[in-house]
Enzyme design. Structure first.
Site, short mmCIF file in Angstrom:
data_model
loop_
_atom_site.label_atom_id
_atom_site.label_comp_id
_atom_site.label_asym_id
_atom_site.label_seq_id
_atom_site.Cartn_x
_atom_site.Cartn_y
_atom_site.Cartn_z
CG ASN A 74 -3.44 1.02 4.77
OD1 ASN A 74 -3.58 1.28 5.86
ND2 ASN A 74 -3.01 -0.24 4.33
CB CYS A 130 -1.04 0.04 1.19
SG CYS A 130 -2.24 -1.23 1.08
CB CYS A 177 -6.65 -2.54 4.64
SG CYS A 177 -6.65 -3.24 3.06
CB THR A 178 -8.26 1.20 8.61
OG1 THR A 178 -8.39 -0.14 8.93
CG2 THR A 178 -8.97 1.51 7.56
CD GLU A 179 -2.97 -2.61 6.84
OE1 GLU A 179 -2.07 -3.13 5.71
OE2 GLU A 179 -4.20 -1.93 6.80
#
Length: 934
Positions: free
Chosen positions: A573, A361, A575-577
């Site tokens: 990003n 990402c 996917c929020t990680e």
């Protein structure tokens, strides 16, 4: 009475592509009208003759028939055949998916009646149905024919079943005969055998491994053919011949322009000797089919790789910068092929190729000028082309109505540009291998925030909608405090409050309140003041209605960031990680991989030595990604080499709980989340420090929290001090000797600015055959659809336990199908088993938050946390997301809810929470005093 039979547009093309194998063995063209007629009869059997010709009947028959066709097209390759029984199974499934249970039941009775009549008739005269021994003539693509005997077919099936419990090759042989006929293509023979096995997976999970072995048999023939080795290597899979296929495959890959020539510099015979062909037995069908369809190198649509040669090729590509590349490649190979760890999809796609884009990402900040905006769109396109997911920060771009100095006009705001972002993601997919994907982040004080919330709605002006793009709220702590205090919230255009974008914590609060005073005094004219709770309610409403925007919290991401001295985290990003700094000169890059947690359970406990060994190799592998990566954009290269972040995560958490006999909804699971993450982070930081001793610390190390001796567990104090203890309810307990890690880092520094992040692992967990990431089980029996087709997935842990209790039978399978993979309402199953195998929507999501909060205290980045609510209410959402914030979570991901048809079946299941109760400010599922938890 006339029956309605729809005209299906695609039936002509599908008639040419597929053939249906009748029960007597004859192959006939597919005819969609027969499906339509059968559905019509079943419908009329339920509704009565008066329903004939009704618009509802026409709609149902057309929709279900088209869905059957679509699913067949996904499932089968061109030129394939399908047995009539599988078509009928698919019709039944589609009727159920359309909530037509009564019609489906009538259709089942229709099939049973015809089966009974067939049983009363004389046996078919077709040679395959009347004789055990037979021989067929099959043809290759060049038209050459050969003989295929029943003994050869049985031998392949017997080989595919070898070593697996509770599978029957004779049963498969009897079923496969129905799909075989004279004159069929040789390549379709194995497909026919797989089709014969697939329906059995729902009643016996071991058959998924049989399917995988049959697919391996097909792959073997394909690989030997493209390498012109069929005359030299037997058609049956052979460990003895694996090495020559590996060496030849590498040479062909280079010759065909698919692989980097440097791979020929390795000691290929030594690598070949290190291969472990027996590890092919680890695959289930979904995993190997996913690799076959999307990951293996191919030339002219023929695969060049077997599973173990694939893993070795990936390992070689990740070892090119090593002093002893052959030795490291073997080490990396064992890490991957053992399934102890799996690299991310871009790494698997591209390692060792001419364009090794290995990162997952990219995070960008979009500047507030036209050239910068379209430059950012170009960056999106280039990054997406090479399989990168995108996270864009748009908070600097001026709002609707803001002044444009150059033209003295007014800005149209961010929404028209986001429409272009949406369409770019659709147009430029990820290397032709998976859909392009982007998530746009906007801070909650931005004047366009209300329109931003509406972007995914299905109503309104389509020119201001972005249905193919993800969105997320970047929420400062001050907004959450205003929500709790029932205060007002002021929205600004960033061109008038430019420094808010670069501030967080106490400094943000002071400056924000200064701008509010400026607005009240009339010195800022473009603003809007609304009740904070009103905006919060709209955020939760849109999250429930559209699944977006996701909620992510700016202050914990920044206050706990090790890289505060280098700038600000402006977004996460896709996917929020990932929580990395971005600015006009740096595009943050995340390099991901995941430890398979269940593989590290030994004798009922988590094995620290095994985990440490895995993490040490995994961190080195991930660090290599940074130097070997192909960067489509120079700003990404600069940022990645300067900070060297990696994101080591985990998958198989739910499987680990099964192995430990711990229900997800329990204090024991929360404790295990804490324990396992502490160990993983302890070993990961240690590994990065030791790598720094060998290779040097990352260039921007000086001044970081690491440099100050502040670890992630210590940074909780920074968050608590800035936010205020009244709004912090997180756990800070630690069990290991963290001073030893502080001392190690003090001596050597750290190789990577960020080390940990838990990604969704949606595809790589399928490859490995474990539960995704930190997710609870979605359903214990379901059909999974992805780019590789449709796959029945049965929870093998549940089946094993039910077998031990003598409860696994056809009735249980039927009950599982009826209750959509839930066992909650199956009375004969004991309560302790029901607790252990509760599905995602039966688990109170507060347990997921509690477990995630225990992990978050050890993680220097974040985690992709999905939340599940069977029947969401405003009060539930309000409590859940306030709890997530108070527990110190940095981000959340999807909110998932059940449809009405599912809820009808589960109305007897008690609700996990009671909306009538009044909860305190922070509702804790672990707090016995919390009224809402009683």
């Amino acid at each position: 009475m006339s029956e309605y039979v729809p005209s299906v547009e695609s039936s002509g093309s599908i008639r040419q592509l597929f053939r249906v194998i009748k029960r007597n063995g004859d192959a006939v063209p597919f005819d969609s009208s027969k499906i339509a007629a059968a559905i019509t009869k079943a419908f009329l059997a339920v509704e009565g003759p008066s329903a004939s010709g009704s618009s509802r009947l026409k709609t149902i028959v057309t929709d279900v028939t088209n869905e059957v066709i679509t699913r067949l097209q996904r499932r089968l390759d061109g030129g394939s055949s399908v047995h009539i029984e599988e078509v009928q199974d698919l019709v039944e499934l589609c009727l159920m998916r359309h909530s037509l249970q009564k019609v489906a039941r009538a259709y089942v009775l229709y099939r049973e009646e015809h089966a009974r009549k067939r049983g009363q008739e004389t046996s078919s005269s077709h040679p395959l149905a009347s004789a055990e021994q037979f021989s067929l003539r099959i043809h290759d693509v060049d038209g050459q024919s050969e003989s295929l005997s029943s003994a050869q077919i049985f031998s392949v099936l017997h080989w595919a079943c070898s070593g697996l419990p509770d599978v029957d090759p004779q049963r498969l042989f009897d079923s496969a005969k129905k799909a075989l006929y004279d004159g069929m293509l040789a390549s379709d023979v194995t497909n026919a055998m797989i089709i014969a096995v697939r329906p059995l997976i729902e009643s016996e999970p071991a058959y998924t491994k049989v399917c995988a072995q049959l697919l391996l048999h097909k792959l073997w023939a394909e690989v030997t053919a493209v390498m012109s080795l069929q005359g030299q290597i037997p058609g049956a899979v052979s460990a003895e011949h694996y090495p020559v296929l590996f060496e030849t495959g590498i040479k062909y890959g280079v010759e065909f322009g698919l692989l980097a020539p440097q791979l020929l510099d390795f000691d290929l015979p030594r690598l070949a000797d290190a291969l472990q062909p027996e590890r092919d037995k680890q695959f289930n069908y979904l995993g190997l089919q996913t690799l076959y369809d999307r990951y293996f190198l191919h030339h002219n649509n023929s695969r060049l790789e077997l599973p173990q040669t694939f893993f070795m090729r990936v390992a070689m590509g990740l070892s090119l910068n090593e002093a002893q590349p052959t030795e490291r490649a073997i080490e990396f190979y064992h890490l991957l092929s053992s399934f102890d760890y799996m690299a991310s999809t871009p790494t698997l796609f591209n390692s060792g190729t001419l364009h090794p884009q290995l990162s997952s990402c990219y995070l960008t900040t979009v500047p507030d000028d036209l050239a910068g905006i379209y430059g950012a769109l170009q960056d999106n396109a280039l990054l997406s082309k090479w399989a990168g997911g995108l996270g864009n920060d748009w908070s600097t771009v001026r709002a609707l109505g803001a002044r444009i100095k150059g033209t003295h006009g007014q800005s149209q705001g961010i929404v028209p540009f986001l429409k272009v972002v949406n369409d770019t993601a659709v147009a430029v997919n990820q290397g032709g291998k998976r859909k392009g994907a982007v998530c746009v982040y906007l801070e909650t004080w931005h004047l366009d925030i209300e329109e931003f919330l509406d972007l995914r709605k299905n109503t309104g002006d389509e020119r201001r909608r972005t249905h193919d793009m993800n969105t997320a709220n970047w929420i400062p702590d001050l907004f959450m405090k205003r929500v709790f205090e029932d205060g007002n919230w002021t929205l600004f255009s960033p061109d008038e409050v430019p420094d808010l974008h670069e501030l967080y914590g106490a400094e943000f609060e002071v400056r924000y309140m200064h701008y509010e005073s400026e607005a009240q005094a009339g010195r800022i004219t473009l603003f809007k003041t609304i009740p904070a709770q009103q905006l919060w309610r709209k955020m939760l409403t849109m999250l429930f209605e559209t699944g977006h925007p996701w909620l992510a919290f700016k202050d914990p991401c920044n206050l706990r960031s090790p890289q505060q001295h280098c700038g600000v985290v402006h977004s996460s990003n896709l996917c929020t990680e990932i929580t990395l700094n971005t600015n006009a000169d740096e595009i943050a890059v995340c390099n991901l991989g995941s430890v398979n947690l269940v593989n590290h359970i030994r004798d009922g406990v988590l094995d620290p030595q095994h985990l440490e060994a895995t993490v040490n190799v995994a961190v080195r592998l991930l660090d290599n990604v940074i130097d070997l990566n192909y960067y489509p954009v120079e700003k990404a290269r600069n940022a990645n080499l300067k900070h060297r972040p990696i994101g080591l995560g985990m998958m198989g958490f739910q499987d680990a709980l099964y192995a430990l006999h711990i229900p997800y909804a329990s204090p024991e699971a929360v404790h295990f989340a804490d324990q396992s993450m502490e160990l993983l982070s302890f070993y990961a930081f240690s590994a990065s420090a030791r790598l720094a001793e060998e290779r040097g610390a990352y260039p921007s190390y000086t001044g970081s929290l690491w440099d100050q001796g502040i670890l992630p567990i210590d940074s909780l104090a920074l968050l608590k001090r800035n936010r205020g203890s009244d709004f912090c309810t997180f756990d800070q307990e630690q069990r290991l000797n963290w001073q030893a890690i502080r001392d190690l880092i003090a001596r050597h520094g750290l190789r990577n600015s960020n080390v940990l992040a838990i990604a969704p692992t949606a595809t790589i967990s399928n490859i490995v055959g474990v539960s995704q990431s930190i997710e609870p089980t979605y359903q214990n029996l379901f059909v999974k659809s992805n780019l590789s087709g449709e796959f029945v997935v049965t929870n093998p842990w549940l089946v094993q336990v039910l077998k031990e209790h003598d409860l696994w039978d056809e009735v249980m399978v039927s009950d599982l199908k009826y209750f959509d993979g839930s066992i909650a309402q199956i009375e004969r199953i004991p309560e302790d088993i029901k607790r252990l195998f509760a599905t995602a929507f039966e688990i109170d999501s507060r347990w997921l938050v509690e477990a995630a909060a225990r992990r978050q205290k050890w993680i220097d980045q974040a985690q992709s946390l999905n939340l599940y609510l069977a029947e969401p209410s405003g009060k539930q959402l309000d409590n859940l997301y306030k709890l997530a914030w108070s527990r110190g979570l940095k981000t959340t991901y999807y909110l998932r809810s059940l449809g009405a048809t599912h809820m009808e079946k589960q109305n007897a299941v008690e609700s996990a929470s009671n909306d009538e109760n009044t909860s305190p400010k922070f509702c804790s599922i672990l707090d016995p005093e919390c009224e809402a938890c009683q």
